[in-house]
Scaffold this active site. Structure first.
Site, PDB file in Angstrom:
ATOM      1  N   HIS A   1      -7.843   5.821   3.135  1.00  0.00           N
ATOM      2  CA  HIS A   1      -8.345   6.477   1.925  1.00  0.00           C
ATOM      3  C   HIS A   1      -8.567   7.978   2.158  1.00  0.00           C
ATOM      4  O   HIS A   1      -9.653   8.484   1.902  1.00  0.00           O
ATOM      5  CB  HIS A   1      -9.700   5.868   1.520  1.00  0.00           C
ATOM      6  CG  HIS A   1      -9.645   4.428   1.140  1.00  0.00           C
ATOM      7  ND1 HIS A   1     -10.763   3.618   1.132  1.00  0.00           N
ATOM      8  CD2 HIS A   1      -8.617   3.647   0.723  1.00  0.00           C
ATOM      9  CE1 HIS A   1     -10.421   2.408   0.741  1.00  0.00           C
ATOM     10  NE2 HIS A   1      -9.125   2.391   0.496  1.00  0.00           N
TER      11      HIS A   1
HETATM   12  C1  LIG Z   1      -2.120   0.895   2.919  1.00  0.00           C
HETATM   13  C2  LIG Z   1      -3.059   1.399   1.866  1.00  0.00           C
HETATM   14  C3  LIG Z   1      -3.965   0.515   1.277  1.00  0.00           C
HETATM   15  C4  LIG Z   1      -4.847   0.968   0.290  1.00  0.00           C
HETATM   16  N1  LIG Z   1      -5.635   0.065  -0.383  1.00  0.00           N
HETATM   17  C5  LIG Z   1      -6.324   0.481  -1.482  1.00  0.00           C
HETATM   18  C6  LIG Z   1      -6.962  -0.446  -2.329  1.00  0.00           C
HETATM   19  O1  LIG Z   1      -6.909  -1.672  -2.124  1.00  0.00           O
HETATM   20  N2  LIG Z   1      -7.633   0.030  -3.416  1.00  0.00           N
HETATM   21  C7  LIG Z   1      -7.713   1.367  -3.680  1.00  0.00           C
HETATM   22  O2  LIG Z   1      -8.391   1.746  -4.648  1.00  0.00           O
HETATM   23  N3  LIG Z   1      -7.107   2.279  -2.890  1.00  0.00           N
HETATM   24  C8  LIG Z   1      -6.381   1.854  -1.837  1.00  0.00           C
HETATM   25  N4  LIG Z   1      -5.685   2.761  -1.091  1.00  0.00           N
HETATM   26  C9  LIG Z   1      -5.821   4.194  -1.404  1.00  0.00           C
HETATM   27  C10 LIG Z   1      -5.125   4.607  -2.705  1.00  0.00           C
HETATM   28  O3  LIG Z   1      -3.934   3.889  -2.904  1.00  0.00           O
HETATM   29  C11 LIG Z   1      -4.902   6.114  -2.662  1.00  0.00           C
HETATM   30  O4  LIG Z   1      -6.161   6.780  -2.536  1.00  0.00           O
HETATM   31  C12 LIG Z   1      -4.200   6.673  -3.891  1.00  0.00           C
HETATM   32  O5  LIG Z   1      -3.016   5.968  -4.158  1.00  0.00           O
HETATM   33  C13 LIG Z   1      -3.906   8.159  -3.651  1.00  0.00           C
HETATM   34  O6  LIG Z   1      -3.170   8.676  -4.713  1.00  0.00           O
HETATM   35  P1  LIG Z   1      -2.549  10.140  -4.626  1.00  0.00           P
HETATM   36  O7  LIG Z   1      -1.935  10.412  -5.947  1.00  0.00           O
HETATM   37  O8  LIG Z   1      -3.576  11.058  -4.113  1.00  0.00           O
HETATM   38  O9  LIG Z   1      -1.424  10.063  -3.487  1.00  0.00           O
HETATM   39  P2  LIG Z   1      -0.183   9.095  -3.330  1.00  0.00           P
HETATM   40  O10 LIG Z   1      -0.306   7.914  -4.244  1.00  0.00           O
HETATM   41  O11 LIG Z   1      -0.028   8.828  -1.890  1.00  0.00           O
HETATM   42  O12 LIG Z   1       1.042   9.939  -3.906  1.00  0.00           O
HETATM   43  C14 LIG Z   1       1.624  11.041  -3.274  1.00  0.00           C
HETATM   44  C15 LIG Z   1       3.115  11.017  -3.569  1.00  0.00           C
HETATM   45  O13 LIG Z   1       3.671  12.273  -3.247  1.00  0.00           O
HETATM   46  C16 LIG Z   1       4.898  12.093  -2.558  1.00  0.00           C
HETATM   47  N5  LIG Z   1       5.103  13.295  -1.737  1.00  0.00           N
HETATM   48  C17 LIG Z   1       4.374  13.678  -0.665  1.00  0.00           C
HETATM   49  N6  LIG Z   1       4.821  14.860  -0.197  1.00  0.00           N
HETATM   50  C18 LIG Z   1       5.848  15.227  -0.997  1.00  0.00           C
HETATM   51  C19 LIG Z   1       6.719  16.351  -1.021  1.00  0.00           C
HETATM   52  N7  LIG Z   1       6.590  17.365  -0.131  1.00  0.00           N
HETATM   53  N8  LIG Z   1       7.697  16.408  -1.969  1.00  0.00           N
HETATM   54  C20 LIG Z   1       7.830  15.394  -2.882  1.00  0.00           C
HETATM   55  N9  LIG Z   1       7.027  14.304  -2.901  1.00  0.00           N
HETATM   56  C21 LIG Z   1       6.040  14.231  -1.980  1.00  0.00           C
HETATM   57  C22 LIG Z   1       4.664  10.822  -1.755  1.00  0.00           C
HETATM   58  O14 LIG Z   1       5.873  10.228  -1.345  1.00  0.00           O
HETATM   59  C23 LIG Z   1       3.867   9.984  -2.738  1.00  0.00           C
HETATM   60  O15 LIG Z   1       4.699   9.206  -3.561  1.00  0.00           O
HETATM   61  C24 LIG Z   1      -4.815   2.339  -0.082  1.00  0.00           C
HETATM   62  C25 LIG Z   1      -3.908   3.221   0.512  1.00  0.00           C
HETATM   63  C26 LIG Z   1      -3.021   2.757   1.467  1.00  0.00           C
HETATM   64  C27 LIG Z   1      -2.027   3.711   2.076  1.00  0.00           C
END
Ligand SMILES: Cc1cc2nc3c(=O)[nH]c(=O)nc-3n(C[C@H](O)[C@H](O)[C@H](O)COP(=O)(O)OP(=O)(O)OC[C@H]3O[C@@H](n4cnc5c(N)ncnc54)[C@H](O)[C@@H]3O)c2cc1C
Length: 529
Positions: free
Chosen positions: A465
């Site tokens: 997280h």
């Molecule tokens: C294994 C795992 C289990 C989890 N379990 C839970 C759970 O049960 N419940 C819960 O609430 N949360 C859970 N989480 C946490 C939650 O999923 C994340 O906090 C949330 O999805 C984060 O969202 P975000 O938009 O910040 O990033 P992300 O959803 O990670 O999105 C970032 C995106 O940007 C893309 N990206 C990155 N760099 C670049 C670049 N330079 N150019 C183009 N694209 C790029 C990536 O490929 C990705 O698709 C878990 C996370 C993981 C990894």
């Protein structure tokens, strides 16, 4: 030759936040939205099946990062991150938790994040949510895109654990996201009719049916193109190594997650001056907070061996696969983290500890296990430690150095040890205790204090997280202001888990989706003005 293309808004990353933004911003037909995503579309059946958490920790849909060696642990820990449509929401454990009112009031009162107190953010949690059981009430939403449902499968030993937690003194709850943020019970999950329901399912795929949204998948954004205070576009590299450019006359929004959003800013010359100069990167803005303040929930997997003579296994047997294919029920509908608890200490209102439980081995570096097991992942709900994300190269393909600084603040270890003691006590209560035959990650079922401290350091990891590396606020270490604009720029925003000034209690997907829902309104207000 670089390709050139022009849009109103450019979104970097199609994860939890990027998917929401693609959907909400394209509601306005006059706006053209481009989404750039490093990974690919989530065609794999793994992305539909809840009990696929373990295989999704590796493979093409995960960046598969590793931290630097942790001073307190003497080893690195895994830093998995989703890569592809839905980002981390497509590989997560589906637990739906929002955090507590004091988390958001703390953002406002301690960090200057005006407009982000609990009363401000609750409407956006409700707007996002379509809760199948709790429906439309003061806390829940019934009409949003994000499906929140009870899982279709709960393992009998998980139910026994919930009963034991209540027998150990915790209050039972059937709503972790209502008035009270503590208690023990079965979690609600981001699943729909037994299948996983990522942000791509909820927001991105429907948005891509609109003519004014385009996605470029398999491209990595290396930097934002800046002209004075304005972001005018982005430079990216595709899968063949060819470079491309895309241009925006509205906003450039970085939604690449808490590891990669600071990486993109740093590669764009926005960050701590010394770090940038050491890598020979031109400094566009000296912003010392970029990549600082990394938070994550430390986690210790308390793993017991269990007698399953009379209960089923969660193994992906042919019969289980057939059953899931037929009607999305049975063991493969298990979200693994089926139940849990939020536990306050000493009569406080807010939880210090979260438990996530399931009849499966959840933990890093475990030996091969031949017996059936049950895991209670013990998490520090409100850690105080702060780490860093630093780039080590000007090449966007080189992973940054990630230091979650686990237990850097000794209070976190104290809270963890107390949480594990309480978890051991729950495990000794019936009806769960009758299933327990031994332990994997503790020195016996009743370790001494010294043994337990050593066991905890041996097995601690994070809960995956990461947050707070582009923190919102007004102080010297703030990276974005309360409208999520990067300080010093007019139309460059960061919208994802990285902007949380402090990590929330509980899992971080729902809070990230809330942040993006609110950010979409902030961006729309600017576009209309
Ligand atoms: C294994 C795992 C289990 C989890 N379990 C839970 C759970 O049960 N419940 C819960 O609430 N949360 C859970 N989480 C946490 C939650 O999923 C994340 O906090 C949330 O999805 C984060 O969202 P975000 O938009 O910040 O990033 P992300 O959803 O990670 O999105 C970032 C995106 O940007 C893309 N990206 C990155 N760099 C670049 C670049 N330079 N150019 C183009 N694209 C790029 C990536 O490929 C990705 O698709 C878990 C996370 C993981 C990894």
């Amino acid at each position: 030759m670089p390709q050139a293309d022009h849009y109103t808004h450019i979104i970097v990353g199609a994860g939890s936040a990027g998917s929401v933004l693609a959907s909400r911003l394209s509601e306005d037909k006059d706006v053209r939205v481009l989404v750039l995503e490093a990974g690919r579309e989530d065609h794999d059946p793994l992305h539909r099946t809840p009990a696929t958490f373990l295989p999704l920790l590796g493979g093409a849909f995960n960046w598969g990062y590793l931290s630097v060696s942790q001073a307190a642990l003497g080893r690195p820990v895994a830093v998995p991150r989703g890569r592809g449509y839905g980002g981390s929401s497509a590989v997560n454990a589906n637990v739906y938790l929002r955090g507590t009112a004091s988390d958001y009031d703390g953002w406002r009162d301690e960090y200057g994040a005006d407009g982000w107190g609990w009363d401000d953010v609750l409407p956006y949690f409700r707007k996002a949510e379509r809760n199948s059981r709790l429906g439309d009430d003061p806390y829940h939403g019934a009409d949003g895109p994000l499906r929140v449902e009870d899982g279709k499968y709960v393992h009998p030993v998980t139910s026994a654990w919930v009963a034991a937690a209540v027998n150990a003194g915790l209050e039972h709850t059937d709503d972790f996201n209502g008035e009270r943020g503590t208690g023990a019970g079965i979690f609600q999950s981001t699943v729909h009719d037994g299948r996983r329901w990522s942000a791509a399912d909820a927001y991105l795929r429907p948005a891509l049916l609109r003519p004014n949204v385009r996605i470029l998948a398999g491209v990595t954004v290396g930097r934002v193109v800046l002209e004075g205070r304005r972001a005018v576009g982005v430079a990216y590299v595709d899968g063949d190594g060819d470079e491309g450019m895309a241009w925006a006359d509205g906003e450039v929004v970085i939604a690449a997650g808490a590891i990669n959003s600071p990486q993109v800013l740093l590669l764009s010359g926005i960050g701590p001056r010394n770090d940038l100069e050491q890598l020979g990167i031109h400094v566009n803005r000296d912003l010392p907070g970029v990549g600082q303040n990394l938070q994550d929930h430390p986690a210790f997997p308390l793993i017991s061996t269990i007698d399953t003579a009379d209960v089923p296994t969660l193994a992906a047997t042919a019969a289980a696969a057939e059953q899931f294919e037929r009607d999305q029920t049975g063991p493969l509908a298990s979200t693994f983290a089926e139940a849990g608890a939020l536990v306050a200490f000493d009569g406080n209102a807010d939880a210090e500890i979260e438990y996530m439980t399931g009849a499966v081995a959840l933990g890093e570096g475990l030996p091969e296990l031949t017996e059936p097991v049950f895991t209670n992942v013990v998490m520090v709900a409100k850690p105080r430690s702060r780490g860093t994300v630093r780039i080590v190269s000007r090449d966007p393909a080189i992973a940054p150095a990630i230091d979650p600084a686990i237990y850097a603040d000794p209070d976190d270890l104290e809270v963890m040890l107390e949480g594990v003691q309480r978890a051991i006590s729950i495990a000794s209560h019936q009806p769960f205790a009758a299933h327990v035959t031994g332990t994997i990650t503790t020195t016996g079922q009743h370790p001494s204090e010294e043994q337990l401290a050593a066991d905890v350091l041996r097995w601690t990891q994070t809960t995956y997280h990461p947050t707070s590396t582009c923190a919102m606020g007004t102080g010297a270490m703030a990276v974005v202001d309360p409208t999520l604009r990067v300080h010093g720029f007019d139309n460059l925003r960061v919208v994802d888990a990285s902007v949380m000034p402090a990590i929330t209690r509980g899992n971080t997907n729902a809070p990230t989706i809330m942040i993006a829902e609110k950010a979409a309104d902030l961006i729309k207000e600017t576009t209309r003005a």
